[in-house]
Design an enzyme around this catalytic site. Structure first.
Site, mmCIF file in Angstrom:
data_model
loop_
_atom_site.group_PDB
_atom_site.id
_atom_site.type_symbol
_atom_site.label_atom_id
_atom_site.label_comp_id
_atom_site.label_asym_id
_atom_site.label_seq_id
_atom_site.Cartn_x
_atom_site.Cartn_y
_atom_site.Cartn_z
ATOM 1 C CE LYS A 211 -3.592 1.819 2.372
ATOM 2 N NZ LYS A 211 -4.605 2.289 3.725
ATOM 3 C CD GLU A 217 9.494 -5.930 7.316
ATOM 4 O OE1 GLU A 217 8.770 -4.415 6.917
ATOM 5 O OE2 GLU A 217 8.787 -6.255 8.325
ATOM 6 N N GLY A 271 -4.810 -2.050 5.118
ATOM 7 C CA GLY A 271 -4.050 -2.867 4.646
ATOM 8 C C GLY A 271 -4.290 -4.385 5.061
ATOM 9 N NE ARG A 272 -6.351 -4.229 11.185
ATOM 10 C CZ ARG A 272 -5.925 -3.438 11.498
ATOM 11 N NH1 ARG A 272 -4.595 -2.892 10.250
ATOM 12 N NH2 ARG A 272 -6.099 -2.233 12.322
ATOM 13 C CD GLU A 357 -1.431 -4.910 11.604
ATOM 14 O OE1 GLU A 357 -2.413 -4.160 10.210
ATOM 15 O OE2 GLU A 357 -0.230 -4.831 11.892
ATOM 16 C CG HIS A 388 -3.345 -36.130 15.426
ATOM 17 N ND1 HIS A 388 -3.660 -37.129 16.322
ATOM 18 C CD2 HIS A 388 -4.515 -36.063 14.815
ATOM 19 C CE1 HIS A 388 -4.657 -38.013 15.684
ATOM 20 N NE2 HIS A 388 -4.985 -36.650 14.317
ATOM 21 C CE LYS A 516 5.911 -1.272 10.099
ATOM 22 N NZ LYS A 516 4.541 -0.171 8.914
HETATM 23 O O1 F6P Z 1 1.851 -4.300 9.750
HETATM 24 C C1 F6P Z 1 1.368 -2.375 9.989
HETATM 25 C C2 F6P Z 1 1.454 -2.769 8.076
HETATM 26 O O2 F6P Z 1 0.979 -1.053 8.388
HETATM 27 C C3 F6P Z 1 0.294 -3.457 7.732
HETATM 28 O O3 F6P Z 1 -0.862 -3.351 8.687
HETATM 29 C C4 F6P Z 1 -0.077 -3.827 6.297
HETATM 30 O O4 F6P Z 1 -1.061 -4.851 5.956
HETATM 31 C C5 F6P Z 1 1.451 -4.181 6.253
HETATM 32 O O5 F6P Z 1 2.119 -3.455 7.352
HETATM 33 C C6 F6P Z 1 1.844 -3.635 5.235
HETATM 34 O O6 F6P Z 1 1.825 -2.582 4.839
HETATM 35 P P1 F6P Z 1 2.155 -1.978 3.228
HETATM 36 O O7 F6P Z 1 0.876 -3.052 2.464
HETATM 37 O O8 F6P Z 1 2.358 -0.620 2.792
HETATM 38 O O9 F6P Z 1 3.456 -2.741 1.904
#
Ligand code: F6P
Length: 548
Positions: A211, A217, A271-272, A357, A388, A516
């Site tokens: 987003k 990462e 995002g979620r 979250e 199990h 972060k």
């Molecule tokens: O974990 C924090 C967060 O902002 C989530 O809410 C989101 O889904 C994820 O990082 C990834 O964010 P982006 O889509 O901006 O890379």
């Protein structure tokens, strides 16, 4: 009103919980032969059976009072009206707008953000995504060396990974046999390494899904994948093998992806809650536009149900209120998600983000302290595997854990007899949790099996089950795109219901920021004094890095 504990219904529920006292689930069933009918609700042919919870009709009616007193009607109206319900970021949460057009009806719900209708943008971007996906699927859009693209690697994390990964696995029987999908999320190089080791650059399309297009990462993995591809096929090939899904056009351009190959969404999509948007591109590549529309339609129908069904018949409302009952009145700190469907194996991880979250908050919407419990710990895995592993604790551990069983009545595998076993196991588990097995029954069974008295006396405490452990069962007629969409939207709205009662904002996630910042400071070798633990551990890493 952000302190729910002051509401009359909250107080009454506290008293009612005490009055319910030692009444067991078994006694509640014995008192009402129609308990299944009286404590279940339907959304079309999807059934929510909540009869195996320790609740009576008084509990339910007090929970509905609580919903009314907490302003659920207004909160839900504000959500669907595009009000800035995400008040700390001053944004609406309009994921429902992404699916509104997909439901077959004369009057789809109309959504506007800040007074501007969003449907034209949604339709345009859906067409863009569908058009591209079909070109790839039909072989009209080829890789740089002229080969068909048959491997999709989605690079993203959190909401840009969990939703598409869940859906792609859940709809495995619908995947076009040629397409192979991988999801790379972890910044650990092992994740990308493992996928690249089985990747043919000539036939692979990388989707960079973020987003913000700034998530550390994702950007690290994206850069590494780009470098790998350029080394294999040359820099010019990047154009045919990389696309982006984002809200941040400048960052996409700076990364070297042509905005024409960027699929947009908007800041009013959390995002979620984003799998319904262009973040679902990997899903469309896997199952095609028609099935993706079915997914959207299931969710859109659940939206309408949430908006219009009376509280007593409203599945998200019932599920959300049950969570409040378990968390705040029964004191259950965790909740298990147990899909009896291997293709739904990612559901617990998906719901961990959606629930924790969203509702892992200790500040009210207006910034006051929360003095009541909010999100439980969400955990679980697919049955029957969990039986199990951890079901021992579910049955005989010291703390009851409310469980959600999710089953599909009809099977899509080639082994129907095994589906029967799966289904029977799911029902058996919920029955064992609810009704247990008394010491007298265990002793009688052991006597009938010819065991001697001393052995019976010694083993009865170990072999009896107290029961009285709550669970809820959701039965889908079949795990297809439509019902999966409805199931996910059911949980989305359930989370909203619980958040409304708890007086918190489910649409922000400030709690992820500090980590972060600290990671960035450590990476930058900041001189800021670290605590002795962090400094000591970092020194270990530095020493190992020097030996490399
Ligand atoms: O974990 C924090 C967060 O902002 C989530 O809410 C989101 O889904 C994820 O990082 C990834 O964010 P982006 O889509 O901006 O890379």
């Amino acid at each position: 009103m952000s302190d729910p504990t002051r509401l009359p219904a909250w107080q009454s529920l506290g008293q009612h919980h005490a009055q319910l006292g030692a009444t067991t689930i078994a006694e509640l069933f014995a008192a009402d032969p129609d308990r299944f009918r009286n404590f279940s609700a339907r959304f079309g042919d999807l059934v929510l059976d909540y009869s195996k919870n320790r609740i009576s009709d008084v509990t339910l009616s007090l929970l509905f009072d609580l919903a009314r007193e907490a302003g659920l009607d207004q909160a839900r109206a504000d959500l669907f009206a595009g009000k800035p319900v995400n008040n700390t970021e001053n944004r609406p949460a309009l994921h429902m707008a992404l699916r509104a057009q997909a439901a077959m009806r004369d009057k789809p719900l109309v959504f506007a953000a800040a007074g501007v209708a969003v449907a034209p943008d949604v339709t345009q971007e859906l067409d863009h995504m569908f058009g591209f996906a079909q070109e790839v699927r039909l072989g009209a859009f080829l890789g740089a060396t002229g080969k068909r693209l048959q491997h999709v690697v989605n690079i993203g994390i959190g909401g840009s990974d969990l939703g598409p990964a869940l859906v792609v696995d859940a709809l495995r029987p619908d995947i076009d046999g040629r397409m192979v999908l991988d999801f790379v999320s972890n910044v650990d190089g092992a994740h990308l390494d493992a996928v690249l080791a089985r990747t043919d650059p000539e036939t692979t399309l990388f989707i960079i899904a973020s987003k913000t297009f700034t998530t550390a990462e994702t950007m690290a993995n994206a850069r590494a994948a780009r470098k790998w591809l350029a080394a294999k096929l040359g820099e010019a090939a990047v154009d045919r093998h990389f696309v982006a899904v984002s809200t941040n056009i400048e960052a996409v351009r700076a990364f070297g992806i042509d905005p024409q190959r960027m699929f947009r969404f908007w800041d009013w999509v959390g995002g979620r809650y984003s799998l319904w948007s262009a973040i679902g591109l990997s899903i469309v590549l896997a199952i095609g536009p028609a099935k993706f529309r079915d997914l959207l339609a299931g969710a859109a129908d659940m939206d309408r149900h949430f908006l219009e069904a009376p509280l007593q018949e409203n599945l998200p409302v019932i599920l959300g209120l049950l969570q409040v009952w378990h968390r705040n009145f029964c004191g259950h700190a965790t909740q298990a998600i147990l899909p009896y469907a291997q293709d739904l194996w990612r559901l617990p991880a998906y719901l961990q983000q959606l629930e924790m979250e969203s509702n892992g908050k200790s500040v009210t919407r207006d910034g006051g302290p929360v003095t009541w419990e909010t999100s439980p710990v969400i955990w679980g895995q697919a049955g029957t595997n969990g039986q199990h592993a951890f079901h021992q604790m579910l049955h005989q551990g010291t703390e009851p854990v409310p469980c959600d069983f999710i089953l599909a009545a009809r099977d899509r595998s080639s082994l129907p007899a095994q589906h029967q076993m799966l289904f029977a196991n799911g029902l058996a588990q919920s029955a064992a949790l609810a009704f247990g097995r008394s010491a007298a029954d265990v002793a009688a069974a052991m006597r009938a099996a010819g065991q001697d008295g001393a052995v019976i006396e010694r083993l009865v405490p170990h072999r009896s089950f107290a029961g009285n452990r709550p669970s809820t069962t959701i039965v889908l007629p079949v795990l297809d795109a439509y019902h999966l969409g409805a199931l996910i939207a059911l949980y989305e709205h359930k989370v909203f219901v619980a958040a409304t009662i708890w007086g918190i904002n489910p649409f922000d996630q400030w709690g992820v920021e500090l980590g972060k910042e600290l990671a960035n400071a450590l990476l930058a070798g900041s001189d800021a004094p670290a605590d002795s633990s962090t400094a000591g551990l970092m020194a270990l890493y530095d020493a190992a890095a020097r030996r490399r």
